[in-house]
Design a protein around this motif. Structure first.
Motif, mmCIF file in Angstrom:
data_model
loop_
_atom_site.group_PDB
_atom_site.id
_atom_site.type_symbol
_atom_site.label_atom_id
_atom_site.label_comp_id
_atom_site.label_asym_id
_atom_site.label_seq_id
_atom_site.Cartn_x
_atom_site.Cartn_y
_atom_site.Cartn_z
ATOM 1 N N ALA A 75 0.790 -0.949 0.122
ATOM 2 C CA ALA A 75 0.092 0.072 -0.056
ATOM 3 C C ALA A 75 0.733 1.340 0.147
ATOM 4 C CB ALA A 75 -0.838 0.164 1.226
ATOM 5 N N ARG A 76 1.933 1.167 0.824
ATOM 6 C CA ARG A 76 2.891 2.394 0.628
ATOM 7 C C ARG A 76 3.506 2.589 -0.742
ATOM 8 N NH1 ARG A 76 4.276 4.249 5.974
ATOM 9 N NH2 ARG A 76 6.124 5.196 4.867
ATOM 10 N N ALA A 77 3.957 1.528 -1.432
ATOM 11 C CA ALA A 77 4.448 1.657 -2.706
ATOM 12 C C ALA A 77 3.219 2.130 -3.800
ATOM 13 C CB ALA A 77 4.625 0.421 -3.157
ATOM 14 N N ILE A 78 1.984 1.777 -3.626
ATOM 15 C CA ILE A 78 0.936 1.962 -4.480
ATOM 16 C C ILE A 78 0.757 3.475 -4.273
ATOM 17 C CG2 ILE A 78 -1.360 1.711 -5.207
ATOM 18 C CD1 ILE A 78 -1.050 -1.240 -4.400
ATOM 19 N N HIS A 79 0.390 3.913 -3.199
ATOM 20 C CA HIS A 79 0.063 5.172 -2.804
ATOM 21 C C HIS A 79 1.123 6.334 -2.506
ATOM 22 C CE1 HIS A 79 -4.243 4.119 -2.209
ATOM 23 N NE2 HIS A 79 -3.755 2.975 -1.828
ATOM 24 N N ASN A 80 2.180 5.805 -2.928
ATOM 25 C CA ASN A 80 3.794 6.882 -2.940
ATOM 26 C C ASN A 80 3.632 7.446 -1.284
ATOM 27 O OD1 ASN A 80 4.303 5.999 -5.347
ATOM 28 N ND2 ASN A 80 2.906 7.604 -6.426
ATOM 29 N N VAL A 81 3.570 6.644 -0.312
ATOM 30 C CA VAL A 81 3.716 7.238 0.930
ATOM 31 C C VAL A 81 5.256 6.932 1.238
ATOM 32 C CG1 VAL A 81 2.773 6.782 3.255
ATOM 33 C CG2 VAL A 81 1.450 6.593 1.542
#
Length: 718
Positions: free
Chosen positions: A525-531
């Motif tokens: 999720a961090r990679a997908i949402h660029n967090v």
């Protein structure tokens, strides 16, 4: 003799970043060795030329030999045989420094000649070959770039032959350069020890008066052992040189088909391997710029269901695309009039990665390998996902699209608060009935502070002035000294620097697979949402509780009770990731929190296990003490109640005696009883004693009962 470190000649043609990194270590070792050898050469020259300063020159040489241990060669082990040998030579040189004369001719033949030969024939040759290797690398890169830019309709024969020549030149240069760096590991023991042996032999031959100092049996044995060792090293070098020549010839013959980017017509056809589960190699990656597209050559590899890339100057690879997502598929494509291009596309073409291989065989192998990885993850283009794999991977593509559309506000209505909320939370895909996650569970990327029962934020600051802590210092003393009285009185306290990655609600309160899957979900999720934001805190684990403290101002961000922590585990692949599951007593739910640390995650998990174990023992001891106290109070109250009841019975008995018309003595202190009256009195006493409620479980009550009965019996008798 321990094995010498070597560069693998088989990796010379591939020229991967790992090989380049290892090559840089050998080059640094050669430079340090050359620097050290030049210093040794200067010391020997000073001994030969400065006859009047022989004592000082010999002392400098002895000191320089001792400095070998302080050079920190990357490929030299600590306490090596060469280091101890040079230390022994330095001890002998200290004794020789008392002599005053020397023969320059003998020094020139036995001491200076091996050093000059080694520096000119070996170390200077390595420096020259290093420059040739850099030139060949640059020419090969330029030829590769020119070849990849040729359009399809243009003839590539000339460029292909040029690339063949440059690649062959690069391969040959790299093989000879690698073998030279390998051989220097053997030669260093020769040209570092030969001059010292010559120096000692010259001293022994010339100075008869130094026989007591030099010509000792132990020195003779030592020199013989060193000479035999050098001869053994030279014999090993000859054998290794012969093996290296054979390996170079075989590698050149085996790699002849790899020099051409496009195999010639006369070369036998090699079909692509379509059953690979992982692959690595160089590809050209297309990236968009303001004007046109840019193609960059990078090293790609598959790892853990992800496509990674790595450049020469990078220490580790970076994520290009998560192959575990639904809808990922690799297929050939046309891009910028280039050859052998293929693309990786996601669902609805929201993202596309365009790559270029050297030839069709490489392209087909990459496409097959990537599709095999995607197929193993559960997605099959044009078909349905198998049931078992669908349960593991979660919901469908439509649920992902719905979650993404509901969680992201429109650009016109976006505000700073909404933007921060979108970055702090992300929606997970819909889950199946057997999934450990709740449907559409949000992921919290920000570290929430603790709250009181009324909902207000509790931001408890530790006593003392604010103190800045070095974030890279793993020592817990700075934090432990500033903790409050509860932590200071704890039997166990440890501190670690951690970074919060995210947390999400789960269905169960324990399970190693559950923690690992939560870590994977949060990282994806961090990679997908660029967090990229991570909250850094100091985790203090004690036998009282577990706290997350702000390093700058010592403010307690979150506090977890140890009885609420149900499970903890480290990641099985990345030892810097760990997570733990907590219980929410008020709501009856569970949450998994994921962190990243600078030390081993197993160390933090061990600390949590030790703290919870000590807290459990303390709780059991406290409950046992409370139980014993409750039993004692109950026993005491029961005893007092029985004693009071007995006293009331005695008073009633006395009043009844006084009110009766029984005959008394003259002093009215005693009664005159007949035999019948005495028997009636005894029967009445027995009946009253039977009515008393005395528990037989307490030995103390029984003792008091017996004493009271004895007292009544004695009074009745009187």
């Amino acid at each position: 003799m321990p094995d010498m470190p070597k560069l693998h000649l088989e990796d010379a043609l591939e020229d991967s970043p790992q090989t380049r990194s290892l090559l840089s270590v050998f080059e640094k070792d050669a430079m340090v060795l050359k620097k050290y050898s030049l210093g040794l050469h200067n010391c020997c020259q000073r001994v030969m030329s400065a006859q009047n300063e022989l004592c000082a020159a010999t002392q400098a040489l002895s000191q320089h030999l001792r400095n070998y241990e302080l050079q920190k060669f990357p490929l030299e082990t600590e306490n090596s045989i060469l280091t101890s040998t040079l230390e022994q030579f330095a001890a002998y040189l200290d004794n020789i420094s008392s002599l005053q004369q020397v023969l320059s001719a003998q020094f020139s033949e036995t001491m200076m000649y091996p050093m000059n030969k080694a520096i000119q024939a070996d170390l200077d040759e390595i420096s020259t070959m290093c420059e040739m290797f850099q030139i060949a690398t640059h020419e090969h890169e330029s030829a590769m770039t020119r070849f990849m830019k040729i359009p399809k309709k243009k003839d590539v024969q000339e460029a292909n032959e040029e690339l063949y020549a440059m690649r062959k030149k690069y391969h040959q240069t790299a093989l000879h350069y690698y073998s030279a760096l390998n051989s220097i590991q053997y030669k260093r023991k020769c040209f570092l020890l030969d001059p010292i042996i010559g120096y000692l032999h010259a001293q022994r031959a010339y100075f008869n008066m130094g026989q007591e100092t030099i010509c000792k049996p132990e020195m003779e044995e030592f020199l013989q052992n060193i000479s035999a060792s050098i001869q053994g090293v030279q014999a090993e070098l000859q054998i290794e040189t012969k093996k290296t020549v054979d390996v170079i010839d075989n590698l050149e013959k085996q790699s002849i088909h790899m020099y051409h980017a496009e195999p010639p017509i006369n070369m036998p056809y090699i079909p692509p391997n379509i059953n690979l589960a992982q692959k690595s190699g160089y590809l050209f990656l297309r990236s968009k710029q303001l004007i046109g597209n840019k193609w960059e050559r990078c090293f790609f590899f598959t790892q853990g269901g992800n496509l990674m890339s790595q450049r020469y100057d990078e220490v580790a690879g970076s994520l290009v695309l998560d192959l575990n997502e639904d809808g990922v598929y690799a297929e050939p494509t046309e891009a910028d009039d280039r050859r052998n291009c293929f693309q990786l596309s996601t669902a609805k073409h929201r993202r596309m990665v365009v790559l270029q291989a050297e030839n069709e065989r490489e392209r087909d192998e990459w496409i097959s390998t990537l599709n095999n990885v995607v197929r193993d993850s559960g997605f099959v283009r044009g078909g349905k996902v198998p049931t078992a794999q669908a349960k593991e991977r979660g919901g469908s593509l439509s649920s992902q699209r719905t979650a993404s559309t509901t969680s992201e506000p429109s650009p016109k209505q976006e505000s700073p608060e909404a933007s921060n909320q979108m970055q702090s939370k992300a929606q997970t895909p819909s889950t199946g009935p057997n999934s450990p996650f709740l449907p559409d569970t949000p992921i919290q990327f920000d570290l929430c502070t603790s709250q009181d029962p009324n909902g207000a934020t509790v931001n408890k600051a530790l006593p003392g002035p604010p103190k800045r802590i070095n974030p890279f210092d793993q020592s817990a003393m700075d934090v432990i000294e500033s903790l409050d009285q509860a932590i200071e009185n704890a039997a166990f306290v440890e501190s670690f620097l951690v970074r919060f990655l995210g947390s999400m609600e789960v269905k169960q309160d324990r399970g190693e697979k559950l923690v690992h899957e939560t870590i994977r979900q949060i990282m994806a999720a961090r990679a997908i949402h660029n967090v990229f934001k991570m909250t850094e805190s100091r985790m203090v684990v004690s036998s009282e509780c577990m706290r997350l403290i702000e390093p700058s101002n010592k403010t307690v961000r979150v506090q977890f009770a140890l009885e609420d922590i149900s499970y903890w585990a480290a990641h099985h692949e990345n030892n810097r990731l760990f997570g733990f599951i907590t219980r929410n007593k008020g709501e009856g739910s569970y949450a998994c929190h994921v962190f990243e640390c600078n030390v081993s995650a197993e160390e933090i998990c061990t600390a949590i296990g030790t703290a919870t174990k000590m807290a459990f023992h303390a709780l059991m001891e406290k409950k046992a003490a409370e139980k014993i106290k409750t039993l004692k109070d109950k026993e005491k109250n029961l005893l007092l109640a029985n004693i009071n009841q007995l006293e009331d019975k005695e008073e009633d008995s006395e009043e009844s005696l006084l009110s009766s018309n029984l005959p008394l003595t003259s002093d009215k202190n005693y009664m005159k009883l007949s035999m019948d009256d005495e028997q009636d009195m005894m029967d009445e006493m027995d009946r009253e004693m039977g009515e008393l409620d005395v528990s037989s479980d307490s030995p103390r009550v029984d003792d008091s009962k017996q004493s009271v009965e004895k007292k009544e019996f004695s009074d009745s008798s009187a």
